[in-house]
Design an enzyme around this catalytic site. Sequence first.
Site, PDB file in Angstrom:
ATOM      1  N   HIS A   1     -29.920  -6.641 -24.675  1.00  0.00           N
ATOM      2  CA  HIS A   1     -29.005  -6.079 -23.692  1.00  0.00           C
ATOM      3  C   HIS A   1     -27.624  -6.729 -23.800  1.00  0.00           C
ATOM      4  CE1 HIS A   1     -27.096  -5.887 -19.654  1.00  0.00           C
ATOM      5  NE2 HIS A   1     -27.621  -4.669 -19.627  1.00  0.00           N
TER       6      HIS A   1
ATOM      7  N   CYS B   1     -24.430   9.288 -31.907  1.00  0.00           N
ATOM      8  CA  CYS B   1     -23.699   8.515 -30.903  1.00  0.00           C
ATOM      9  C   CYS B   1     -24.349   7.173 -30.607  1.00  0.00           C
ATOM     10  CB  CYS B   1     -23.538   9.311 -29.609  1.00  0.00           C
ATOM     11  SG  CYS B   1     -25.085   9.713 -28.792  1.00  0.00           S
TER      12      CYS B   1
END
Length: 856
Positions: free
Chosen positions: A427, A803
């Site tokens: 993260h 993306c």
Amino acid sequence: MSDLPPILRLGKNADVPVALYGARANRLSKLRSLGLPVPLAFGLSIPTVNAIATGQMPDKKALLEQFGKRAIVSVRSSPGQRAWGGPGTMLNVGLNDETHAQLRHRLGDAAANVLYCRFVQDFSVHVAKLDAEAFDGLSDAACGQPESLAAALAIYQAEMDEPFPQDPVLQLGHVLRSMARAWSGTTARILRQARGAPVDAGLGLIVQRMAIGLGSGESGAGVVQFVKPSTGESAVRGRYLPKGQGLDAMRAGQVASYIATDKRGTSLETTSPKTVAELRKFAEIARMGCHDVLRFEFTIEDGKTWLLDAAPANRSPRAAVQIAVDLALDGAISRKSALLRVEPQNLQQLLHPQIDPDAKAPIFVRGLAASPGAATGRIVFSAMAAQASAAREEACIMVRQETSPEDIRGMHVAKGVLTQRGGMNSHAALIARGHGLPCVVGASDITLNFKEKTMTAADGQVFIEGDIITVDGTNGVAMSGEVAMVRPDLTGAFATLMDWAREFCDIGIRANADTASDARMARSFGVDGIGLCRTEHMFFEEDRLTVMREMIFADDEADRRAALDRLLPMQRGDFVELFEIMQGLPVTIRLFDPPLHEFLPHSREAMQELAEAMDLPVSQVTARAEDLTEFNPMLGMRGVRLGILMPEIYDMQARAIFEATVLASQNGAPVVPEIMIPLVSAAREVELVKARLDAVAREVQREAGVDFTYRMGVMVETPRAALRSGELAANSAFLSFGTNDLTQMTYGLSRDDAGRFMSTYVNLGVFPEDPFHTLDLEGVGELLLLATERGRAANPDVVLSVCGEHGGDPTSIGFCRAAGFDYVSCSPFRVPIAYLAAAQSAVRGTNKQTEDLVVT
């Protein structure tokens, strides 16, 4: 190339094939052909050197006779690329008792003794493989004495049971065999393969007449280049040692002179300005003739300057850009060649502050270089502390075990991040890269005590909250205190290179941008639009997070809608700002994606604080958190599933998008928003969401009295979505492949946990590369090709894009070009990398591996 001889006189042919004789032979031949003073040299081809390693020796006597009687030569390695390394240069081959006596007459006893003594030592250690410790005490100063030379010869004879070889032909043969076999050894092979050399990489050798570097006039040896390694600007860098040889001037502890006049010490320019002027002239001739800036190894012999060797000048990534652009502007290379001279990934070092190469950096921990750049600030251990620090206008570095979504507010205001755990796809790493935030993860040698607010390094050094540290996300280290940095410069050569890259780029480049600052940064890099706006990141601001949590704790749909109504104007304002910044360019907005539990605290202490803030019993907060807990939340209630089961969330977001469309269109070109549905697996999901989007659009049009259009598409993140892309494309204007999740689901591999074993897997050849960094062409790539074929068969006008993180990876961009994708989208700070990679792919033509896969 088969008609070229096994031993080639360099300089007769300017363009000596690198594949046959190596890069050094190629350069020296070019320099000689340009009329520069390079001593006579011959290149031994790679097949010849391979044969020498197996005992098949060429005619050594004939080779030495090319240099005349009693010649002294050097032997240099010539690999295909300088980075592959190779055996060190052997100087003074051919020295024996006879030539030593002649040198004594010409140079004096001391100088002749030093040359001969050094050769005996080098030959003994590097060719005969004797122990270097046997020659301890025989320094250059000591070697000038006759007894030291006698001692060196005696040591050789004692160890080898034979006198030192006096036959120059025999000496040359031993040197050639030693260097050839050193290259073919196991250790050397492993080392060069680690540096990127192919398994079958070969070695050429060069035999060159020695320029002794000794004489009655100005004599010595040195190294020089005429650009500054850190910036590429014109400057003189190097060292010179009077009466030296080879690379003596660069040896540790050696007191050498500067090249140009320097207040710090003596210089060659002071003692021989003519020589420095000559070197400048030679450098410019070589720059235009060899199409690069070179670093010379030179020798001066009685005032005569000789160029013994040349290699590309030392350069940082910043300098590489400056040098490439300058060469193109001066006509030495084309603009296409300039683009190919710069490694796309190295542009990251130009986009962020970097540690000054000359700075003294007290490193206290090493980790993974998760996001490039460097930053200095005071240690904070929580998002709240980071926000407090920002309020005081104090730079801070956020230190955590690992980050979670609730840390995003702190990461937004911190200058850098350091985590004890996590890998390259954690993260912290993903968020930091997206926001251009320097980040080091996996710094496992630190110990954190959040209660005491301390961080302890492996050496026992203790840091408390408020202490100043520096994180270097480019090199994956953290340092104590403030460290000098080099600031980014996106003007000048960088801007010129980017202009050229955009000129040759033939695929769209968009940015992943979640905030106004992201969008402005992306716009400054000349993007073609926003390819991914992750709306959930907008909800982590303090005021929004509270409302979001109220929505989560609501008892029914009506209460959820009431909370969402309070979020609506905030979300609408976000979209208006994005549309205005990107005026005239497309903006793709992904609807809410993550599971709701990400918006709740995880620790008991944080849940207590939330209960107090919301005036709820702790038990109720805990119970709600448990209700939202899933065994595998990334495969659970998230994305379109959440949007279908709680449609009021997507209804609010759709209204915010459409109302922003109306407002932003009032002062400019009409806005046509692109709305993307995440985590789709079935066509029916698209139909259900599209029906609600259409209904909200009609409501807003009726209320505003304004017509507008929008485009709806799907984020393809599951293997099933890729396989059923024909059905999805039938009701979609675009398909955007979210390759982060698609890679996870194709491999059945969590990107957050992959770092624990990925390097081992890559080293063992299980995977050629980390599939989260470089697109897996054979697996995930095949899914993309299949989806492309089926999607365009069903809807020829469907727009295709990538993306995920791969949108900024050069290899992945080459694949997307070959597969016919319309654009790629990446984080703003990777946009220049994407432009350069796409331009290079266009200039080179389709990558062969990609082309084969696409054709197949």
